[in-house]
Scaffold this motif. Structure first.
Motif, mmCIF file in Angstrom:
data_model
loop_
_atom_site.group_PDB
_atom_site.id
_atom_site.type_symbol
_atom_site.label_atom_id
_atom_site.label_comp_id
_atom_site.label_asym_id
_atom_site.label_seq_id
_atom_site.Cartn_x
_atom_site.Cartn_y
_atom_site.Cartn_z
ATOM 1 N N GLY A 1 41.126 -5.996 20.391
ATOM 2 C CA GLY A 1 42.258 -6.795 20.831
ATOM 3 C C GLY A 1 41.799 -8.041 21.570
ATOM 4 N N GLY A 2 42.750 -8.918 21.865
ATOM 5 C CA GLY A 2 42.422 -10.134 22.587
ATOM 6 C C GLY A 2 43.547 -11.127 22.513
ATOM 7 N N SER A 3 43.248 -12.353 22.906
ATOM 8 C CA SER A 3 44.224 -13.432 22.882
ATOM 9 C C SER A 3 43.865 -14.406 21.770
ATOM 10 N N VAL A 4 44.891 -14.823 21.041
ATOM 11 C CA VAL A 4 44.671 -15.728 19.913
ATOM 12 C C VAL A 4 45.886 -16.635 19.779
ATOM 13 N N GLN A 5 45.689 -17.798 19.195
ATOM 14 C CA GLN A 5 46.817 -18.686 18.947
ATOM 15 C C GLN A 5 47.537 -18.291 17.671
ATOM 16 N N ALA A 6 48.783 -18.677 17.592
ATOM 17 C CA ALA A 6 49.574 -18.392 16.400
ATOM 18 C C ALA A 6 48.852 -18.921 15.162
ATOM 19 N N GLY A 7 48.868 -18.100 14.120
ATOM 20 C CA GLY A 7 48.162 -18.438 12.891
ATOM 21 C C GLY A 7 46.760 -17.872 12.817
ATOM 22 N N GLY A 8 46.274 -17.372 13.933
ATOM 23 C CA GLY A 8 44.934 -16.825 13.974
ATOM 24 C C GLY A 8 44.851 -15.397 13.462
ATOM 25 N N SER A 9 43.656 -14.838 13.563
ATOM 26 C CA SER A 9 43.391 -13.484 13.057
ATOM 27 C C SER A 9 42.655 -12.650 14.097
ATOM 28 N N LEU A 10 42.877 -11.349 14.000
ATOM 29 C CA LEU A 10 42.129 -10.372 14.788
ATOM 30 C C LEU A 10 41.904 -9.150 13.925
ATOM 31 N N ARG A 11 40.849 -8.427 14.233
ATOM 32 C CA ARG A 11 40.580 -7.162 13.548
ATOM 33 C C ARG A 11 40.439 -6.074 14.586
ATOM 34 N N LEU A 12 41.343 -5.105 14.526
ATOM 35 C CA LEU A 12 41.293 -3.967 15.430
ATOM 36 C C LEU A 12 40.495 -2.838 14.787
ATOM 37 N N SER A 13 39.794 -2.093 15.626
ATOM 38 C CA SER A 13 39.040 -0.931 15.169
ATOM 39 C C SER A 13 39.448 0.291 15.966
ATOM 40 N N CYS A 14 39.315 1.443 15.343
ATOM 41 C CA CYS A 14 39.596 2.719 16.007
ATOM 42 C C CYS A 14 38.489 3.685 15.633
ATOM 43 N N ALA A 15 37.770 4.152 16.637
ATOM 44 C CA ALA A 15 36.700 5.118 16.425
ATOM 45 C C ALA A 15 37.171 6.491 16.872
ATOM 46 N N ALA A 16 36.819 7.500 16.075
ATOM 47 C CA ALA A 16 37.270 8.848 16.373
ATOM 48 C C ALA A 16 36.102 9.762 16.672
ATOM 49 N N SER A 17 36.340 10.700 17.583
ATOM 50 C CA SER A 17 35.381 11.767 17.832
ATOM 51 C C SER A 17 36.123 13.090 17.795
ATOM 52 N N ALA A 18 35.425 14.123 17.323
ATOM 53 C CA ALA A 18 35.993 15.464 17.172
ATOM 54 C C ALA A 18 37.198 15.454 16.238
ATOM 55 N N TYR A 19 37.231 14.502 15.294
ATOM 56 C CA TYR A 19 38.337 14.413 14.343
ATOM 57 C C TYR A 19 37.875 13.611 13.139
ATOM 58 N N THR A 20 38.216 14.090 11.945
ATOM 59 C CA THR A 20 37.867 13.376 10.719
ATOM 60 C C THR A 20 39.065 12.540 10.287
ATOM 61 N N LEU A 21 38.912 11.218 10.348
ATOM 62 C CA LEU A 21 40.044 10.328 10.091
ATOM 63 C C LEU A 21 40.623 10.493 8.689
ATOM 64 N N SER A 22 39.811 10.901 7.736
ATOM 65 C CA SER A 22 40.287 11.002 6.357
ATOM 66 C C SER A 22 41.064 12.291 6.091
ATOM 67 N N SER A 23 41.167 13.165 7.068
ATOM 68 C CA SER A 23 41.804 14.461 6.843
ATOM 69 C C SER A 23 43.328 14.372 6.832
ATOM 70 N N ASN A 24 43.867 13.441 7.587
ATOM 71 C CA ASN A 24 45.326 13.297 7.678
ATOM 72 C C ASN A 24 45.705 11.822 7.668
ATOM 73 N N CYS A 25 46.993 11.574 7.714
ATOM 74 C CA CYS A 25 47.488 10.202 7.821
ATOM 75 C C CYS A 25 46.986 9.581 9.124
ATOM 76 N N MET A 26 46.607 8.318 9.043
ATOM 77 C CA MET A 26 46.275 7.535 10.224
ATOM 78 C C MET A 26 47.209 6.331 10.275
ATOM 79 N N ALA A 27 47.512 5.889 11.485
ATOM 80 C CA ALA A 27 48.481 4.805 11.622
ATOM 81 C C ALA A 27 48.146 3.906 12.796
ATOM 82 N N TRP A 28 48.678 2.708 12.724
ATOM 83 C CA TRP A 28 48.683 1.787 13.857
ATOM 84 C C TRP A 28 50.133 1.609 14.302
ATOM 85 N N PHE A 29 50.355 1.830 15.573
ATOM 86 C CA PHE A 29 51.641 1.567 16.203
ATOM 87 C C PHE A 29 51.456 0.423 17.199
ATOM 88 N N ARG A 30 52.565 -0.178 17.586
ATOM 89 C CA ARG A 30 52.504 -1.196 18.635
ATOM 90 C C ARG A 30 53.723 -1.077 19.535
#
Length: 123
Positions: free
Chosen positions: A9-38
């Protein structure tokens, strides 16, 4: 103990881009649905991007065509590429792991959550 940790996350001007990442431990991300909420101040938490365990993706109307959710099974990581950002995209963004392989837009169907990463878009 399942842990989801967001970054990017961070601050950006309108029209810009960001890439969010999510790292998991004790869980396999491919086993179930994963989602981004805001969640913006004073608003309900909403689902913006979803990826089922078999790879099908879906998006909220407000972000479709601008955001892309993806998953790297080898790295056990989830991503959200956000392009053409708008001030109304300003919010805390959360990574969430679902109960099932298929995705739901309801928060109750996501038992595991990260701590969130702030995205601020200025005009």
């Amino acid at each position: 103990q399942v842990q989801l940790v967001e970054s990017g996350g961070g601050s950006v001007q309108a029209g810009g881009s960001l890439r969010l990442s999510c790292a998991a431990s004790a869980y396999t991300l491919s086993s179930n649905c994963m989602a981004w909420f805001r969640q913006a101040p004073g608003k309900e938490r909403e689902g913006v991007a979803f990826i089922a365990n078999y790879g099908l993706t879906s998006y909220a109307d407000s972000v479709r065509g601008r955001f892309t959710i993806s998953r790297d099974n080898a790295k056990n990581a989830l991503y959200l590429q956000m392009n053409s950002l708008k001030p109304e995209d300003t919010a805390m963004y959360y990574c969430a792991a679902g109960r099932h392989g298929t995705c739901s837009r309801w928060r109750v169907d996501y038992p595991y959550w990260g701590q969130g990463t702030q995205v601020t878009v200025s005009s």
